[in-house]
Design an enzyme around this catalytic site. Structure first.
Site, PDB file in Angstrom:
ATOM      1  N   ARG A 187      87.381  78.299-154.479  1.00 18.25           N
ATOM      2  CA  ARG A 187      86.552  77.086-154.578  1.00 18.25           C
ATOM      3  C   ARG A 187      87.126  76.118-155.601  1.00 18.25           C
ATOM      4  O   ARG A 187      87.065  74.920-155.432  1.00 18.25           O
ATOM      5  CB  ARG A 187      85.132  77.471-155.006  1.00 18.25           C
ATOM      6  CG  ARG A 187      84.317  77.955-153.858  1.00 18.25           C
ATOM      7  CD  ARG A 187      82.868  78.059-154.264  1.00 18.25           C
ATOM      8  NE  ARG A 187      82.063  78.428-153.110  1.00 18.25           N
ATOM      9  CZ  ARG A 187      80.759  78.353-153.071  1.00 18.25           C
ATOM     10  NH1 ARG A 187      80.089  77.913-154.113  1.00 18.25           N
ATOM     11  NH2 ARG A 187      80.094  78.709-152.004  1.00 18.25           N
TER      12      ARG A 187
ATOM     13  N   ASP B 223      67.340  68.559-149.970  1.00 22.15           N
ATOM     14  CA  ASP B 223      66.549  69.742-150.322  1.00 22.15           C
ATOM     15  C   ASP B 223      65.094  69.342-150.565  1.00 22.15           C
ATOM     16  O   ASP B 223      64.164  70.028-150.143  1.00 22.15           O
ATOM     17  CB  ASP B 223      67.149  70.402-151.579  1.00 22.15           C
ATOM     18  CG  ASP B 223      68.656  70.513-151.476  1.00 22.15           C
ATOM     19  OD1 ASP B 223      69.150  71.525-150.982  1.00 22.15           O
ATOM     20  OD2 ASP B 223      69.345  69.545-151.849  1.00 22.15           O
TER      21      ASP B 223
ATOM     22  N   ARG C 157      63.487  68.714-147.254  1.00 22.10           N
ATOM     23  CA  ARG C 157      63.159  69.976-146.570  1.00 22.10           C
ATOM     24  C   ARG C 157      61.925  70.613-147.189  1.00 22.10           C
ATOM     25  O   ARG C 157      61.052  71.131-146.494  1.00 22.10           O
ATOM     26  CB  ARG C 157      64.340  70.953-146.677  1.00 22.10           C
ATOM     27  CG  ARG C 157      65.491  70.607-145.756  1.00 22.10           C
ATOM     28  CD  ARG C 157      66.702  71.485-146.045  1.00 22.10           C
ATOM     29  NE  ARG C 157      67.823  71.126-145.178  1.00 22.10           N
ATOM     30  CZ  ARG C 157      69.096  71.207-145.524  1.00 22.10           C
ATOM     31  NH1 ARG C 157      69.440  71.629-146.740  1.00 22.10           N
ATOM     32  NH2 ARG C 157      70.052  70.880-144.688  1.00 22.10           N
TER      33      ARG C 157
ATOM     34  N   HIS D 157      72.676  70.736-156.367  1.00 19.53           N
ATOM     35  CA  HIS D 157      72.530  70.821-154.910  1.00 19.53           C
ATOM     36  C   HIS D 157      73.317  72.072-154.518  1.00 19.53           C
ATOM     37  O   HIS D 157      74.518  72.026-154.315  1.00 19.53           O
ATOM     38  CB  HIS D 157      73.108  69.578-154.234  1.00 19.53           C
ATOM     39  CG  HIS D 157      73.211  69.713-152.741  1.00 19.53           C
ATOM     40  ND1 HIS D 157      72.135  70.019-151.940  1.00 19.53           N
ATOM     41  CD2 HIS D 157      74.267  69.608-151.900  1.00 19.53           C
ATOM     42  CE1 HIS D 157      72.536  70.078-150.684  1.00 19.53           C
ATOM     43  NE2 HIS D 157      73.825  69.847-150.633  1.00 19.53           N
TER      44      HIS D 157
END
Ligand code: ADP
Length: 310
Positions: free
Chosen positions: A85, A145, A148, A172
């Site tokens: 990553r 988010d 949702r 996030h």
């Protein structure tokens, strides 16, 4: 307002589509390292506009961004097999190094909206690279988010998500924080409203909603490879708030002087967004567990950026 989008992939084109359908921008310019892709996306989106709006949609080079009031950065490279990553992040930081300079050379007054992931870190990188005030470099953060969370709470309570005032804060990503303690249905706490309508928010139900919000992206990616319609619509909503100076409140990410004792970290808290970008930060009242979770999220993000060469 003219809106530029750098990165005409799934997220960038979805934002362009949402902007064009809603008529939020007078003109949308798509820029991509693949000119062919930008041209094809612009043409496809342009074919949708006659049904709904008069937004002009075209592809262009960086020069075509001159005069843009907002530029959305949705560009980036994908993870190579076996790539860490951090290595991916460094390659994306390199992309941003080129892109941010090129954008600001032609549109120095634009507000930058960052959509590329990991969005909090890309927002911090962009702020540092650009030298712009942090209030003009806005990451989409947890807008999705939060949406949702509201939608699931609204569905459970039998009311519109627009009447639910609840926020997801922090990163996030995995460490994000659903703030239940200050969530309201209309003017009543969601817990009280849930009791009143005979649908109590049991610990099991809260855990289910938490999991649903936190892991939605993973589930969508498993089913279709990536997520883009939700964030595209969210970006169009932010453009509207800026273009119309609405001073509406969104959980967006900007480089923030201090959050829960952690200095200079980009993450989401509710913020007032208008013509000049972020106008005011709102630090909501949280319970002890939420404070601790937000502090953990901030510390985690700080750790992730510490190893980056900016
Ligand atoms: P997402 O699902 O996040 O939208 P995509 O891979 O579909 O991801 O889109 C990312 C886009 O960013 C691609 O179209 C890619 O060509 C573009 N891109 C990558 N590097 C650059 C760059 N240096 N300048 C402009 N666009 C770039």
């Amino acid at each position: 307002m003219k809106v530029g989008i750098v990165g005409a992939g799934m997220v960038g084109s979805s934002a362009g589509y949402a902007l064009a359908l809603t008529g939020t921008a007078s003109e949308v310019v798509l820029v991509d390292v693949s000119e062919k892709l930008a041209i094809a996306q612009a043409e496809d989106i342009a074919h949708a506009t006659p049904f709904h709006s008069a937004t002009k949609v075209r592809a262009g080079d960086y020069q075509a961004l001159a005069g843009a009031g907002i530029v959305i950065l949705a560009c980036g490279v994908n993870q190579k097999p076996g790539e860490s990553r951090l290595a991916l992040l460094e390659r994306n930081a390199e992309v941003f190094r080129q892109v941010v300079g090129a954008v600001l050379a032609v549109a120095p007054d634009a507000i930058l909206l960052i959509a590329s992931n990991p969005v909090d870190i890309m927002t911090e990188i962009t702020t540092r690279l650009s030298g712009l005030p942090a209030t003009r470099v806005i990451g989409s953060g947890t807008i999705l988010d939060t949406a949702r969370f509201r939608s699931l709470l609204g569905r459970h309570l039998g009311i519109s998500p627009q009447s639910v005032h609840a926020y997801v804060l922090g990163e996030h990503g995995d460490s994000e924080v659903l703030t239940w303690s200050n969530a309201l249905a209309g003017s009543v706490s969601v817990a009280s409203f849930a009791e009143q309508v005979g649908r109590p928010l049991t610990p099991e139900l809260r855990a289910e909603i938490d999991d649903n919000v936190r892991n939605a992206a993973y589930r969508i990616i498993e089913g279709k490879g990536s997520t883009y319609y939700g964030i595209g619509a969210g970006l169009a909503r932010l453009v509207k708030a800026i273009a119309l100076d609405q001073r509406a409140v969104f959980s967006v990410s900007i480089l923030t002087p201090e959050v829960e004792g952690v200095r200079d970290v980009a993450l989401s808290v509710p913020r007032v967004v208008g013509a000049s970008g972020v106008i005011v930060d709102l630090f909501p009242e949280l319970d002890a567990a939420e404070h601790a979770a937000l502090a953990r999220s901030a510390a985690l993000l700080k750790e992730k950026t510490a190893s980056l060469q900016l």
